[in-house]
Each structure stands twice: as structure tokens, then as C-alpha cells.
Write a protein that holds these residues in place. Sequence first.
Motif, short mmCIF file in Angstrom:
data_model
loop_
_atom_site.label_atom_id
_atom_site.label_comp_id
_atom_site.label_asym_id
_atom_site.label_seq_id
_atom_site.Cartn_x
_atom_site.Cartn_y
_atom_site.Cartn_z
N ASP B 183 0.43 -14.11 -1.18
CA ASP B 183 -1.03 -14.19 -1.22
C ASP B 183 -1.65 -12.81 -1.32
OD1 ASP B 183 -0.83 -16.89 -1.12
OD2 ASP B 183 -1.10 -17.04 1.06
N LYS B 184 -1.15 -11.89 -0.47
CA LYS B 184 -1.68 -10.52 -0.53
C LYS B 184 -1.35 -9.86 -1.85
CE LYS B 184 -2.50 -7.87 2.88
NZ LYS B 184 -2.43 -6.92 4.01
N PHE B 185 -0.17 -10.19 -2.34
CA PHE B 185 0.27 -9.61 -3.62
C PHE B 185 -0.69 -10.04 -4.74
CE2 PHE B 185 2.93 -9.82 -7.48
CZ PHE B 185 3.42 -8.53 -7.51
N LEU B 186 -1.08 -11.31 -4.73
CA LEU B 186 -1.97 -11.81 -5.78
C LEU B 186 -3.39 -11.26 -5.61
CD1 LEU B 186 -0.59 -15.44 -6.05
CD2 LEU B 186 -0.40 -13.64 -7.77
N GLU B 187 -3.79 -11.03 -4.37
CA GLU B 187 -5.08 -10.36 -4.12
C GLU B 187 -5.08 -8.98 -4.77
OE1 GLU B 187 -6.34 -9.90 0.04
OE2 GLU B 187 -5.87 -12.04 0.28
N ALA B 188 -4.01 -8.25 -4.51
CA ALA B 188 -3.90 -6.90 -5.10
C ALA B 188 -3.93 -6.99 -6.62
CB ALA B 188 -2.62 -6.22 -4.63
N ALA B 189 -3.31 -8.06 -7.15
CA ALA B 189 -3.26 -8.23 -8.59
C ALA B 189 -4.67 -8.39 -9.17
CB ALA B 189 -2.41 -9.45 -8.95
N GLU B 190 -5.52 -9.14 -8.44
CA GLU B 190 -6.91 -9.32 -8.89
C GLU B 190 -7.63 -7.98 -8.93
OE1 GLU B 190 -8.51 -12.08 -9.72
OE2 GLU B 190 -7.29 -13.76 -8.97
N ALA B 191 -7.43 -7.19 -7.89
CA ALA B 191 -8.08 -5.88 -7.83
C ALA B 191 -7.64 -5.01 -9.01
CB ALA B 191 -7.75 -5.19 -6.51
N LEU B 192 -6.36 -5.10 -9.34
CA LEU B 192 -5.83 -4.30 -10.46
C LEU B 192 -6.40 -4.79 -11.79
CD1 LEU B 192 -2.20 -4.09 -9.15
CD2 LEU B 192 -3.48 -2.09 -9.92
N ARG B 193 -6.56 -6.10 -11.92
CA ARG B 193 -7.04 -6.63 -13.19
C ARG B 193 -8.47 -6.17 -13.46
NH1 ARG B 193 -8.38 -12.70 -13.88
NH2 ARG B 193 -9.86 -11.89 -12.36
N GLU B 194 -9.25 -6.08 -12.39
CA GLU B 194 -10.64 -5.64 -12.59
C GLU B 194 -10.70 -4.26 -13.23
OE1 GLU B 194 -12.76 -6.17 -8.88
OE2 GLU B 194 -12.20 -8.31 -8.95
#
Lengths: 282, 444, 327
Positions: B183-194
Motif C-alpha cells: 500500500d505504501k509502495f503504491l502511494e509512493a508510486a502515485e507521488a512519482l507519477r505526478e
Amino acid sequence: MKKSNSVGRGAFRVFIYVFCIFLAILSLFPFVIMFINATRSTFEIQQNGISLLPSRYLASNYAVFTGKTFDPLKGFYNSAIISTGSTALAIYFSTLTAYAVVAYSWKMRQAFFSMILAVMMIPAQVTSIGFYQFMYRIGMTNNFLALILPSIAAPATVFFMRQYMLASLPLELVDSARIDGSGEFNTFNWIILPIMKPAIATQAIFTFVASWNNLFLPLILLTNNDKYTLPIMVSLLRGDIYRTEYGAVYLGLALTVLPLFIIYFMLSKYIIAGVALGGVKG
Amino acid sequence: MMKKTLSLLLVLSLLLGLGLTPVLAESKETINLWAFTDEVPKMLERYLELNPEFAAKYEVKTTIIATTDGAYQPALDQALAASGADAPDIYCAEAAFVLKYTQGDASSYAAPYKDLGIDVSAVETSEIAQYTVDIGTNPNGDLVALGYQATGGAFIYRRSIAKEVFGTDDPAEIGAKVGPGWDKFLEAAEALREKGYGIVSGDGDIWHAVENSSELGWVVDGKLNFDPNREEFIDISMLLKEKDLYNDTQDWTDAWFADMKGEGAKGIFGFFGPAWLINYVMAGNSGGTKAGEGTYGDWAVCAPPVGFFWGGTWLLASASSEKKEAVGELINWITLDSSDTGLQYHWANGTLYGEGGTKDTVASGVVMAKSDGSLEFLGGQNMFDVFVPANEFANGNNMTQYDETINRYWRDSVRMYTSGQISREEAVALFKQNVADNLDVIVE
Amino acid sequence: MKKRKRLSYAKYGYIFSIPFVTAFIIFSLYPTIYTAFIGFTDLKGLLKTSINILQDPFANFRLILNNASFKLSLVNTLKIWMINFIPQILLALILTAWFTSNHNKIKGQGFFKVVFYMPNIITAATIAILFNVLFGYPMGPVNDALVKTGVLSQAYYFLTDKSASQLIIAFIQFWMWYGYTMIILISGVLGINPEIFEAADIDGANDVQTFLYITLPNLRTILLFVLITSMIGGLNMFDIPKLFNLGMPGNATLTTSLFIYNQAFSGSYLYNRAAAASMIMFVIIAVLSIGVFLLMRDKKDVQEKKEARKLARQIRRGELHKEEATK
């Protein structure tokens, strides 16, 4: 009328040339890639598997290939013995067997020929394991004979030779040899074999190529360093997922293919010129 | 008939001048080594150089068969079963199939280390990574195999992207951003995509971590164990695809390697991998050889969201070997000796053949603690700081001898689903069908 | 006297077959019978020391015949073989017609003949890897080219598309083997008595007529060889599907040989089922081959008579022409 015909013919010839050149490019393409990749570093190849520009890593690839625990020259020698041996046996005995089927009428010949065809149909993947276990039990591993002797029974080659003889071998020749007092075995060796040259050349190429490139059986049968064939050495360069030396692999593949070129070009005159054997007898 | 054919063979062999291998009179005893690369053979060669008194008594005869086309295992199995003069005394197994030789069908061929005169209590004193011990322990509880590497995995990320997106490139802080847990990994992924970055290159990158997050292996009591943690791979993959969080590459293809150089469709933040991925794959594909060139020097390692390990080589001794003591001496030097003259100290510091070799993580925690794992590629970071704990999180109890095959089926099904060829139900059904059709495993 | 002599010749048929039979029995028959036998036993797993014949000896055969992957692999194999073989034999025949034509001497045909066979020289592994790279996704030469030329708006994942994967495998097979087939056919044409061609030539037959009515009927034995060997090779197709993408995606490129290999070597060591599948394949191939044989043979007698008549006619006419010319 005649003129338009020759124009059409001219256009047709142009089409033939364009088409053949296209096929030729398609056929030569992998060789170009292979030779170019032999000069590129592993990492260049990983980044772009296909490139038309050579690089400058030929020497370092060669160093990797020769820096392993095996000797490519020895591999070359081993491959040559196995391939030459099995090609010679396959060609000679297949022609002899086909001759036995075509030239003589004996009771079992139809049954025998059917058997040869049946042998050809056996799927190889599983019987190769039975074969390996058998070789292991009689102590024939690490022995080239285990790879050479089975070529005596090459069903596809016999089949080809038979079909070729049926179409093109004038049996009157055999009769006249008999009248001249030639023994059957001599007739085969000195009269039939020379006539079969074009067929022998084509089959020799195929057999040699197949034997030279054969990997699976040699890989499990030849476990001794001194007995490795070239393809085994190349396969050892890629034995590990994380340390595959692609540059050296392509160099190894390129070196493996060079002798095949030589053999192929030596024998290709039969394919090109074609000794039309129907002309032997008027 | 048999006699006749044999004599025929003999005559032919003489004619061809290829007689059977001559038996040489040798005063030295021969130790047979079977391996699939020349890594271990070279180590033993080095041992003989360093120990002339051992070399005076023994010589090592090496058999190397590549794992290409699955040729190594059938040949090794046959040699072990036949136990003749050429039978292996020492043999190597790779992570992909080591279970077969330690706990599976071929485990009875392996000699317990204690029967080789090895003091197995060194497992504790050398702090050997637990997962390698778990894998190397046979069903009777005896230790039969150990490795020299430890291949616990880390998350290997780009420093420059970390600074831009998260405002820091500190391994501890980044480790806390991307994990623990998916879950945290995917959160970080969202931040990176932005900011226009992908968190990983392809679904293959997260696979090894997903695989290791399962408590039990694919097959339990002869039945397929479709662990929810492994099933989740299909949903995480689809999420990565739908939300455009990666470059949709396949591992070991051109596009995957290009992402290490930063030349993919979008910048990629990180890769999952053990130390060997850094040494043998990433460094060479970074587009440079010193800091500032390509992505070289712009990387760092931190704890992964889920612990895992990937690859490794284990050493086993044959129970039928007649040179057990000598075999034990060699195996001990490679797998358990944590002194400065042991193999692992040389391996960790890259000094087996002199200074400046490749530094790798090793199984012994003691050796790692006294070794220097700092790499220029990682901007000077000591990678052992991250990899020693990483080895503790790796789980060696969820492997089976079917893994290579079953993983392949599952990853193929998932890839067809994410590329839109089939539905999720069809993907799961296809996977189960494949397992049932090709393996002796019950699928419910 | 005469009868005895003929008998003594027949003897040579047996004698000359001895080497083949000996090698065959040792290196082929024994392993094959061993395999067939395994199909009826409980031999699976690695460390089996005793082999027992099953209480229900055909259990393995039944399991295989009911195995969905096996059935799929049969369909795939036939499909991929046909997609590859039909264009392959047609192209090989056309090239043979061009290269053996007496009127249309193609310049550089020696070069073309030699080059067309060359894909067959490289190992299957190299070619499989090469094509894998060519169809790489999301970056790869084919995708790059298609996107750049605007054929595709974005890269396509060919290797997860079942039909695309089958087509690629069929194309590789086609491309590797059309040169081989062509060489065989040309060697067959060269074996035909040139007098027949001369007769046709004098008769004023054009290229197409010569090829259809003279070359093809005389190539029949060689065509039979090509058809049978290609069918056997095609139904045993293994290297390319295995090395290209292991029978993926979704088993679209799973061939029967690959299925058999997987049974034996992908983890469970189901030697008995692999052996049973091998024997089933053997029967299928044998039935198909016999079918092809009968098909070609039935025509043979009829055609032979026809040909003999035609030939006689042609020669007669040819002689007529000659006479005219000498006049």
C-alpha cells in the motif's frame, strides 16, 4: 504481339530479381546482426539487441571467450571430428541402404522401407532420454562414438536417397556393370556413388549442419572439458542469468558458423551448377 | 549379439583412432566437481593455489554443464544415481532447483555437512543468513547445502529522482516512503507519477518480492496453494498498468535495460534486486563507468517494501563420496569460514584474485560486518548496511521444486491479463489449467 | 541357372541393409521400445527404483487424451505447420521453376540458391532470440518501425497476442526451411532426364507448361519426400516454440513436442505420461503419413501410364521435328 510478349517477359524478369534480392536480404540479415553483435559489448547488446553499426569490443569479447576454462580450438577440433564422422557414416550407409531397397528385389524390402519411415516418425524428445540412459549404462558418455555411430541409421537420408534413385538412377547401368563382371559391392562403390554426387552433396550439407549445431545430446553426453564441442562452449557462456556475456556469445556463434560457411560453399557447386545425372546414359 | 556389437564398437573405435578414454595412472586423489558455471571451479582452483599441501594430495576434476535447455539436471541426476568413478563428490545447485537436491526428489544423494567433518555450529558463529540454511536443510533436519553468496534483495533507486519527488535521497527515509507493504509502495508510486516518473520498469521487478511474501510454497501436500499474496500480483500489476505507474517492460528485454540508463519512455525510479543485480547488470547498463556518466553514481539502496531474495548457488556433497574429509575442507572454506582467509571475506571485498574485484554480498553476517561494501555506483553508500538486514527478511520456507514452472505460468497469465488479451477470471483459470495439465499437482 | 543368379542378387539387399539395421536396433529401437514400455508403467518422479506396470495399463494414455493442454497442443501444431508449409512449398516450387527454367536464365541464380538456404545454418536458439528482440515491447525494431511509419499509434505487445505469436513462429519456420525445400526440389529436377525437357522444348512448350506437365509429375517422388519429412518435422516442432517464448502466451505456441518435454522435465518428472503422449503422437504421425503415401501412390500408377503415353508421343513428335529440321 511478339513485342508486347517480350516487354511482359522483361517486366517479369525484373520482378523475379527484385523478389529474389528481397529474399536474399531477409536470409542474410541474421548473419549481419550476428557478426556486428560479435563486435559489441554485452551492455550495448542488452540496450539494443539489433544494430547495424559495429562497435569496438571484438578483442575483449574474444578475451572473454578464450578466458574460460575451455579451449575454443579444442572445441573446434572436437566438433569437426564428430560432424565429419557422422556425416561420412550417414551419407555412405544411407546411400547403401537406399540402394539395397531400390536395386534389389528381396522379400522384406517393402516391410523394411516402411520400417525406415516409421523410425523417422518417432518424436525425439523423450527417446533421447532413453538413449542417454543407455549410453550411460554402457559407459559411452564422453565418447564421440556415441554421437557418431547412430548416424549409420539416418532414416530421412535413406528416404531421400531412395526417392532420388527412383527418379534418376538408370538401373540398366547396374545390369551392364554385371555383364562387365563387376561385383555388387564394387558396382555400388565405383559406379553408383559417383552418380549420386548431387544428392550426396545436398544431404552432406544438411547432415553436417545438423550435427555441427547439435547441442542437447552432446551437452548431456560430453561432460569432460576436453570433449566439449563449440556449441557446448557457447552455451556455457550463457549458463547463468545474471552473467551472460552476450558479446562473447555472439562471437562464439559467429566462429561456430564460419566452418559451416566453408563446407557449404565447397559443396554448393552441386547446388548451383547441378551435375544433371540423367545425362549419364543416352 | 551384445558381445558382437560391443566388439564391433571396439573395432570401429580403433579404426577411428578415438579409443576409449585412457585411464591415467595418478598418484593424486581426484575430487569430482559438478557445476553449471565456472564460478565455483575457479574458487577451488584458487584454493589449490593458496594451499599447496592440499594440492599435493588432491586434484579437482571439473564438469561444467550449462543450465541451458535444462541439460544440467538430467546429467547430474544420472551421475548421482550411477555413483561410479566419475560420480560427483561436490555438486552445485542454483536457487531455481536447489530444493530438489536438498528437500525434494534427489535429497537422499546429499551428505549431511556433519558427516564431512564440518563443525555445523559455525552456522551460528559465522551468522550465516537463515534463509540459506533453511533451504539447505533436509527433511531429517540435517544441513546438506549452503551457499557463499546471500542474495537478499533491496530496492535500488535513483537519488536525483528521490530528491526531486521526496525531497531527500537518504536510504532510511526513502525506505520508509516505499514501504513496508504494497500500500505504501503504491502511494509512493502515485507521488512519482505526478512528477512524470514510473516507480518500476515492469511487473517483473515486483515479482520476486511478491513471490517471497507468501508464507508457504506453491505446492502443499501435493495440492496447489494459490496464496492470496501471490494472487495479488495480478491486481498490483493491473494497477501499475492502468494508472500508468511503470513503463510496462518485461525483465531481461531491451526496454528493461534501457530504463537502467534512464532512456525509457519515462524516468524510472527503481529496481528490486540483490547485490549481483547492481554488479553484473545495472552498473554495466547505466551508460557510464564513473560518477556523472549516465546514471552511474546516481543510485542508492534501501529496504524493500517486502523482503525477498533472488538467485544464489548452493554447494552439496555426495553421500557416496570416498573423500569426505577433503570435500568437507573445501566446502567449509567456501560456505562457513568467516575468517579473513575464508572465501567469503575475499568474495565480499572483491580480493580473491587481488584488489579491485567485484564486491558481493555473502552469507556470513560476521564477514559482512567487517567488510567494506561501499560502491561508487551507489554514490559511495556501503550497500552491506542494507543487505545484511535484507538477508534476514528473506524467507526460504516458501520454495518448491516446481517454482520455475509454476511462476512461469502465473506470470504469463498475468501478462496476458494486463495487456488486455483475457479477463481476470480467464487468467486465473488458464493458470490453474496449466498447473493441472503439466504437473503432478492437484488443483482444486 | 538364371533363377539362382537372381536369388544371389536379392541376398545383397539383405547384406547392404545390415549396417543400418544394426545401428538402428542399438541406438533407436531399444530406446523407443523402452519409451513405449514406460507409457504403461508408474515411472514418475526422479528416484523411482522399481518400475511397475499399472493395474490399468492404459491409464496414462487416457489421462493424456483427456488433457486439455495436449489437445490444444495438437491443434496448435497442425495449425502452425500448415500456415508455414503451404506458403513454403509454393514459394519453393516457384523458385525451383524460375531457377531451372531453360528459357529464363536468371543471372546470379547460383548466389540466390546458396543464400536462400543460409537461415538453416544458424542454430535455432540464435534465431529465436533474434525474433524475440525484433518484436520487443514497448521498444523493439518492429514496434519502432510501425509507430514511426504511423501504422500503429502506440507499441503493440505482439508476444501476448496468441495469433501474432503463432504467425511469428510459423513465419520463422517458413523462413528457415523454404531454402532447404527449394534445394531438395532443384536437386530433384536436376535428376530428371534432360531429354524429356529437350523434347518438350522442341515441342514448343512454354515455361509454365513444361513445369506443370513435365517437371511436376517427374518430381513426384521428391515431392513425397518433402511432404512427409516436413510433416514429420512440423509435427515434432520443438526448438523454435521453446526458445522463442516457451509455448506462451496462453499456450498458443505450445506444440505437442513441447508438451511432451514439459511433462517429463518441468518439475514432476512424469516420464510415464510423456512416454504415453509420445506414443500417441507416433500413431497420429504414422496415420497421417500412411494417408499421404496412399494418396500419392494411387495417383502414381494412373499417372505413370499417362506419362508413358505422353512421353512416347512427345518423343515421336520430337523426332518428327528433328526430321523436319534436317530436311
